[in-house]
Design a protein around this motif. Structure first.
Motif, PDB file in Angstrom:
ATOM      1  N   TYR A  66      58.131  40.793  33.542  1.00  0.00           N
ATOM      2  CA  TYR A  66      58.200  40.026  32.299  1.00  0.00           C
ATOM      3  C   TYR A  66      59.654  39.873  31.887  1.00  0.00           C
ATOM      4  O   TYR A  66      60.390  40.857  31.779  1.00  0.00           O
ATOM      5  N   ASP A  67      60.093  38.612  31.665  1.00  0.00           N
ATOM      6  CA  ASP A  67      61.485  38.367  31.281  1.00  0.00           C
ATOM      7  C   ASP A  67      61.624  37.697  29.913  1.00  0.00           C
ATOM      8  O   ASP A  67      62.689  37.222  29.553  1.00  0.00           O
ATOM      9  N   GLY A  68      60.538  37.635  29.149  1.00  0.00           N
ATOM     10  CA  GLY A  68      60.575  37.015  27.825  1.00  0.00           C
ATOM     11  C   GLY A  68      60.089  35.577  27.828  1.00  0.00           C
ATOM     12  O   GLY A  68      59.573  35.091  26.834  1.00  0.00           O
ATOM     13  N   LYS A  69      60.260  34.873  28.953  1.00  0.00           N
ATOM     14  CA  LYS A  69      59.827  33.473  29.061  1.00  0.00           C
ATOM     15  C   LYS A  69      58.673  33.300  30.040  1.00  0.00           C
ATOM     16  O   LYS A  69      57.952  32.325  29.987  1.00  0.00           O
ATOM     17  N   SER A  70      58.543  34.258  30.961  1.00  0.00           N
ATOM     18  CA  SER A  70      57.480  34.190  31.956  1.00  0.00           C
ATOM     19  C   SER A  70      57.063  35.608  32.349  1.00  0.00           C
ATOM     20  O   SER A  70      57.777  36.576  32.072  1.00  0.00           O
ATOM     21  N   ALA A  71      55.908  35.686  32.978  1.00  0.00           N
ATOM     22  CA  ALA A  71      55.397  36.969  33.469  1.00  0.00           C
ATOM     23  C   ALA A  71      54.644  36.700  34.761  1.00  0.00           C
ATOM     24  O   ALA A  71      54.050  35.625  34.940  1.00  0.00           O
ATOM     25  N   SER A  72      54.668  37.672  35.667  1.00  0.00           N
ATOM     26  CA  SER A  72      53.918  37.530  36.911  1.00  0.00           C
ATOM     27  C   SER A  72      53.337  38.882  37.294  1.00  0.00           C
ATOM     28  O   SER A  72      53.893  39.930  36.969  1.00  0.00           O
ATOM     29  N   ALA A  73      52.195  38.817  37.984  1.00  0.00           N
ATOM     30  CA  ALA A  73      51.523  40.041  38.418  1.00  0.00           C
ATOM     31  C   ALA A  73      50.617  39.723  39.595  1.00  0.00           C
ATOM     32  O   ALA A  73      50.135  38.594  39.737  1.00  0.00           O
ATOM     33  N   ASP A  74      50.402  40.720  40.435  1.00  0.00           N
ATOM     34  CA  ASP A  74      49.443  40.645  41.533  1.00  0.00           C
ATOM     35  C   ASP A  74      48.418  41.748  41.312  1.00  0.00           C
ATOM     36  O   ASP A  74      48.784  42.909  41.152  1.00  0.00           O
ATOM     37  N   LEU A  75      47.146  41.367  41.299  1.00  0.00           N
ATOM     38  CA  LEU A  75      46.062  42.316  41.087  1.00  0.00           C
ATOM     39  C   LEU A  75      45.154  42.327  42.307  1.00  0.00           C
ATOM     40  O   LEU A  75      44.928  41.286  42.925  1.00  0.00           O
ATOM     41  N   THR A  76      44.635  43.494  42.639  1.00  0.00           N
ATOM     42  CA  THR A  76      43.606  43.638  43.652  1.00  0.00           C
ATOM     43  C   THR A  76      42.377  44.175  42.943  1.00  0.00           C
ATOM     44  O   THR A  76      42.441  45.214  42.280  1.00  0.00           O
ATOM     45  N   ILE A  77      41.253  43.455  43.072  1.00  0.00           N
ATOM     46  CA  ILE A  77      40.047  43.769  42.312  1.00  0.00           C
ATOM     47  C   ILE A  77      38.895  44.041  43.264  1.00  0.00           C
ATOM     48  O   ILE A  77      38.655  43.263  44.198  1.00  0.00           O
ATOM     49  N   ASP A  78      38.193  45.140  43.026  1.00  0.00           N
ATOM     50  CA  ASP A  78      36.987  45.468  43.782  1.00  0.00           C
ATOM     51  C   ASP A  78      35.812  44.752  43.127  1.00  0.00           C
ATOM     52  O   ASP A  78      35.338  45.156  42.070  1.00  0.00           O
ATOM     53  N   ARG A  79      35.333  43.692  43.750  1.00  0.00           N
ATOM     54  CA  ARG A  79      34.277  42.863  43.181  1.00  0.00           C
ATOM     55  C   ARG A  79      32.967  43.610  42.981  1.00  0.00           C
ATOM     56  O   ARG A  79      32.188  43.265  42.095  1.00  0.00           O
ATOM     57  N   THR A  80      32.720  44.651  43.787  1.00  0.00           N
ATOM     58  CA  THR A  80      31.446  45.365  43.691  1.00  0.00           C
ATOM     59  C   THR A  80      31.309  46.136  42.376  1.00  0.00           C
ATOM     60  O   THR A  80      30.199  46.424  41.944  1.00  0.00           O
ATOM     61  N   LYS A  81      32.424  46.427  41.729  1.00  0.00           N
ATOM     62  CA  LYS A  81      32.374  47.099  40.419  1.00  0.00           C
ATOM     63  C   LYS A  81      31.833  46.177  39.333  1.00  0.00           C
ATOM     64  O   LYS A  81      31.528  46.617  38.234  1.00  0.00           O
ATOM     65  N   TYR A  82      31.733  44.871  39.656  1.00  0.00           N
ATOM     66  CA  TYR A  82      31.254  43.875  38.706  1.00  0.00           C
ATOM     67  C   TYR A  82      29.932  43.252  39.193  1.00  0.00           C
ATOM     68  O   TYR A  82      29.594  42.142  38.819  1.00  0.00           O
ATOM     69  N   GLU A  83      29.224  44.001  40.027  1.00  0.00           N
ATOM     70  CA  GLU A  83      27.920  43.563  40.556  1.00  0.00           C
ATOM     71  C   GLU A  83      28.027  42.293  41.399  1.00  0.00           C
ATOM     72  O   GLU A  83      27.080  41.507  41.466  1.00  0.00           O
ATOM     73  N   VAL A  84      29.165  42.094  42.045  1.00  0.00           N
ATOM     74  CA  VAL A  84      29.338  40.983  42.979  1.00  0.00           C
ATOM     75  C   VAL A  84      29.272  41.609  44.371  1.00  0.00           C
ATOM     76  O   VAL A  84      30.285  42.041  44.915  1.00  0.00           O
TER      77      VAL A  84
END
Length: 189
Positions: A143-161
């Motif tokens: 985060y630099d005040g004007k923009s933000a970036s992130a990479d997420l890894t999500i386990d879909r099975t925790k959401y019943e997918v």
């Protein structure tokens, strides 16, 4: 007269102290922000985009205090396919086999804590809700005040997918879809 001066001085101190510790909600520019996804299976992968409906970061000076982001699940698109295959994949991902978009048109991320790791990097802890199911997530955000970036890894099975998950179904062979999918977020304010 002296009482009025003291009252005025105390009121000024209170106002200055309140302003010094007030957070600001920085709204994201949903048209300029971008969210991409990638899901992998034994025989390859698919990727695409999904739109943000709304979002903001609570900041105090240059420090992130929290935030909330709403994802428009109905906007889910594949960018690696065209024509009939694109339409089929998008329809399947929006179906109850995956994200059940008709019943759950939104997903939400609420940032509960943000710890500064370096000048522009924060360790984020939040609650992610998909299909009405909430689980904690952790990731780094730049985060630099004007923009933000992130990479997420999500386990879909925790959401019943669970469709095509080798963790829940046997003998899928090359039809196995990996449980984790990736999301890359590029936010503009």
């Amino acid at each position: 007269m002296r009482k009025n001066v003291i009252k005025g001085a105390l009121a000024s101190v209170f106002v200055i102290a309140t302003l010094a510790f007030t957070s600001i909600a920085k709204k994201i520019d949903v048209k300029e922000s971008k969210v991409t996804w990638e899901g992998e299976k034994v025989t390859g992968s698919h990727e695409g985009t999904i739109d943000l409906k709304s979002g903001y970061l609570n900041v105090e000076g240059d420090k992130i205090l929290g935030g909330e982001f709403v994802i428009d699940m109905t906007s889910l698109q594949s960018t690696d396919l065209e024509g009939e295959y694109k339409t089929k994949l998008e329809g399947h991902l929006k179906s109850d086999d995956f994200f059940g978009v008709a019943k759950h048109p939104e997903a939400k991320l609420v940032i509960t804590t943000a710890s500064k790791k370096s000048d522009e990097t924060y360790g984020i802890v939040g609650d992610l809700t998909i299909k009405g199911i909430t689980n904690p997530v952790t990731f780094d955000m730049n985060y630099d005040g004007k923009s933000a970036s992130a990479d997420l890894t999500i386990d879909r099975t925790k959401y019943e997918v669970r469709y095509g998950s080798g963790s829940f179904f046997d003998n899928l062979g090359d039809k196995t879809i990996y449980d984790e999918f990736k999301i890359a977020v590029d936010l503009k304010f």
